[in-house]
Design an enzyme around this catalytic site. Sequence first.
Site, PDB file in Angstrom:
ATOM      1  N   ASP A  34      11.949  11.701  38.875  1.00 31.39           N
ATOM      2  CA  ASP A  34      12.408  10.758  39.910  1.00 31.39           C
ATOM      3  C   ASP A  34      13.360  11.409  40.905  1.00 31.39           C
ATOM      4  OD1 ASP A  34      14.632  11.130  38.379  1.00 31.39           O
ATOM      5  OD2 ASP A  34      14.944   9.011  37.883  1.00 31.39           O
ATOM      6  N   GLU A  36      16.293  13.018  40.157  1.00 35.97           N
ATOM      7  CA  GLU A  36      17.672  13.215  39.700  1.00 35.97           C
ATOM      8  C   GLU A  36      17.856  14.635  39.181  1.00 35.97           C
ATOM      9  OE1 GLU A  36      18.632  10.135  36.870  1.00 35.97           O
ATOM     10  OE2 GLU A  36      18.644   8.586  38.424  1.00 35.97           O
ATOM     11  N   HIS A 127      33.622  23.291  59.756  1.00 32.79           N
ATOM     12  CA  HIS A 127      33.537  22.900  61.166  1.00 32.79           C
ATOM     13  C   HIS A 127      34.909  22.706  61.819  1.00 32.79           C
ATOM     14  CE1 HIS A 127      31.935  21.387  64.788  1.00 32.79           C
ATOM     15  NE2 HIS A 127      32.514  20.222  64.631  1.00 32.79           N
ATOM     16  N   ASP A 166      30.877  26.364  72.660  1.00 27.77           N
ATOM     17  CA  ASP A 166      31.755  25.255  73.044  1.00 27.77           C
ATOM     18  C   ASP A 166      33.198  25.641  72.754  1.00 27.77           C
ATOM     19  OD1 ASP A 166      32.174  24.748  70.281  1.00 27.77           O
ATOM     20  OD2 ASP A 166      30.487  23.365  70.232  1.00 27.77           O
ATOM     21  N   LYS A 189      30.614  22.025  76.124  1.00 23.14           N
ATOM     22  CA  LYS A 189      29.473  21.246  75.620  1.00 23.14           C
ATOM     23  C   LYS A 189      29.880  19.790  75.424  1.00 23.14           C
ATOM     24  CE  LYS A 189      28.143  21.324  71.159  1.00 23.14           C
ATOM     25  NZ  LYS A 189      27.680  21.920  69.907  1.00 23.14           N
ATOM     26  N   ARG A 191      28.445  16.074  73.679  1.00 28.97           N
ATOM     27  CA  ARG A 191      27.400  15.470  72.841  1.00 28.97           C
ATOM     28  C   ARG A 191      27.431  13.963  73.006  1.00 28.97           C
ATOM     29  NH1 ARG A 191      24.334  17.285  68.569  1.00 28.97           N
ATOM     30  NH2 ARG A 191      25.526  19.198  68.270  1.00 28.97           N
ATOM     31  N   ASP A 216      28.819  30.923  66.503  1.00 33.13           N
ATOM     32  CA  ASP A 216      29.065  29.507  66.218  1.00 33.13           C
ATOM     33  C   ASP A 216      29.211  29.326  64.704  1.00 33.13           C
ATOM     34  OD1 ASP A 216      29.506  26.871  66.784  1.00 33.13           O
ATOM     35  OD2 ASP A 216      27.568  26.484  67.718  1.00 33.13           O
TER      36      ASP A 216
HETATM   37  C1  R5P Z   1      29.082  21.581  66.540  1.00 35.83           C
HETATM   38  O1  R5P Z   1      29.937  21.482  67.418  1.00 35.83           O
HETATM   39  C2  R5P Z   1      28.808  22.880  65.850  1.00 35.83           C
HETATM   40  O2  R5P Z   1      29.844  23.783  66.040  1.00 35.83           O
HETATM   41  C3  R5P Z   1      27.483  23.497  66.283  1.00 35.83           C
HETATM   42  O3  R5P Z   1      27.591  23.922  67.632  1.00 35.83           O
HETATM   43  C4  R5P Z   1      26.376  22.502  66.147  1.00 35.83           C
HETATM   44  O4  R5P Z   1      26.393  21.934  64.873  1.00 35.83           O
HETATM   45  C5  R5P Z   1      25.040  23.142  66.403  1.00 35.83           C
HETATM   46  O5  R5P Z   1      24.061  22.159  66.323  1.00 35.83           O
HETATM   47  P1  R5P Z   1      22.642  22.350  66.961  1.00 35.83           P
HETATM   48  O6  R5P Z   1      22.120  23.686  66.486  1.00 35.83           O
HETATM   49  O7  R5P Z   1      21.828  21.203  66.455  1.00 35.83           O
HETATM   50  O8  R5P Z   1      22.802  22.302  68.441  1.00 35.83           O
END
Ligand code: R5P
Length: 293
Positions: A34, A36, A127, A166, A189, A191, A216
């Site tokens: 299932d 788990e 992050h 960003d 950037k 979002r 990143d």
């Molecule tokens: C968000 O600010 C993170 O630092 C990455 O830039 C982000 O998660 C990248 O996501 P994606 O590849 O979907 O653009």
Amino acid sequence: MKVISGPASQELGRKISESLKVEVAPVVFKKFPDGESYIRLDADLKEEEVVIVQTTSPPQDTNLVQLLLMIDAAKDLGAERVVAVVPYLAYSRQDKRFLSGEAVSIETIIKLLEASGTDEFLTVNTHEEDVLKKFRVPAENLSAMTLLAEHFKKRGLTEAFSLAPDRGASELAKEAAEILGGGYGWLRKERDRLTGEISVEEKRLDVRNRDVVIFDDIISTGGTVAAAVEILKRQGAKKVYAACAHPLLIGEAQERIMQSGADGIVGTDCVPSSVSAVSVAPLIADALAKRGF
Ligand code: R5P
């Protein structure tokens, strides 16, 4: 002291235990029909110091539950100290209530990690580092950017420009620039909080006829990096590489980035993938050694 290589980080756990010259405690795992997870720690952990290595990249929920089961079982079997090494910490991007009523997911995950018995916590390029302040136990964020930059330097990319896609990633590019030596910068950037759509503002950069590495924390769908590569190519950059700690590479991310004009993608084994050419084992082993392991 013993290292447990969780189902999601078998190879990385083995490398860490080799670096530290400590025994690996076998873990038996399987999935029930299932879905788990079943976990059995096949070792005597009584009064042991135990390091559990388990990343929580997709499938995040399964990997998180396995992590919690391992921590709780280790404590229940008498482990004296449990250090959770979670190279990629899932749910870390939902660290605020951006829209009213949203679950602040990372807070829930931290509560679960503590409730299951985590005594110390280690992660890599989470992050938003400040999120670790929500832990009541000692928690540390390591950075793989120096290792990634050294990878490019060894391949001849000295004096490459380090770019953050960003503002939030500017510290990552700055760290990489200390190794590559070609300066650093960042893009802006935005979002859309409802659709998730991103837009990267074009900004003049000193990249004409220069190699560039984009740094990143995460590459997920590849949208952020692909937009940055297109800007760099329009501004006359030569070779452009994408580097990240966590190559989640969801769906067609890799194709999307390469089609935008990138010359390659390099990630770490925080998230095992076809581009995980850099191992964070020495970084994690050093951090554990500093903690007396
Ligand atoms: C968000 O600010 C993170 O630092 C990455 O830039 C982000 O998660 C990248 O996501 P994606 O590849 O979907 O653009």
